[in-house]
Design an enzyme around this catalytic site. Sequence first.
Site, PDB file in Angstrom:
ATOM      1  N   LYS A 120      69.222  36.242  53.709  1.00 27.26           N
ATOM      2  CA  LYS A 120      68.803  37.605  54.057  1.00 27.26           C
ATOM      3  C   LYS A 120      69.941  38.380  54.710  1.00 27.26           C
ATOM      4  CE  LYS A 120      66.438  38.731  57.712  1.00 27.26           C
ATOM      5  NZ  LYS A 120      65.399  38.863  58.761  1.00 27.26           N
ATOM      6  N   ASP A 138      62.695  40.791  54.341  1.00 23.09           N
ATOM      7  CA  ASP A 138      62.255  40.383  55.672  1.00 23.09           C
ATOM      8  C   ASP A 138      60.736  40.430  55.715  1.00 23.09           C
ATOM      9  OD1 ASP A 138      61.652  43.067  55.732  1.00 23.09           O
ATOM     10  OD2 ASP A 138      62.613  43.451  57.668  1.00 23.09           O
TER      11      ASP A 138
END
Length: 210
Positions: A120, A138
């Site tokens: 991420k 997320d």
Amino acid sequence: MNKQKRLEILTRLRANNPHPTTELNFSTSFELLIAVILSAQATDVGVNKATDKLYPVANTPETIFSLGVEGLKEYIKTIGLFNSKAKNVIETCRILIEKHDSIVPENREALEALPGVGRKTANVVLNTAFGWPTIAVDTHIDRVSNRTKFAPGKNVIEVENKLLKVVPAEFKVDVHHWLILHGRYTCVARKPRCGSCIIEDLCEFKDKTE
């Protein structure tokens, strides 16, 4: 959700926010990298309060490394998990100095090799600093993608792969920011603000609020 609905959702999100970006404060790719490492399980507001004090003092791999773990902690102790984050940031600075000439690498494998940097974080840096069409998923993006049925998936990797598949190229660079902001301020976790949502009529969430 069909292709036409997705296209209309993206078109509306773009019209509402033509040039989206992260809410983290940064002026260089290195500042962004450090801010994203610090943002794990923390709010952007909280990270900005810390980096607004840190960066005027130290905002390069050399200057932050020179603070040491204990010195860095003084600046980031208001952020959750600051002990482990301080160690990761100092080690990341060391690796950048020794292996990358103090430059943030524009390379996924090299980024993910840095302490505290996962998929991420690498996606955020590649997207926001270098303009890659990556999509960092997320909790906000995961929730919005599943709740609206825009790109449902059982986990963040499934959601990311679905988004990469269904989002047209012209929207890929910005969609990460649109979905995060939508999840942060409108399609919130406990009670989505459907009444003020610009895509409410297109969303396939069954339990809409007033």
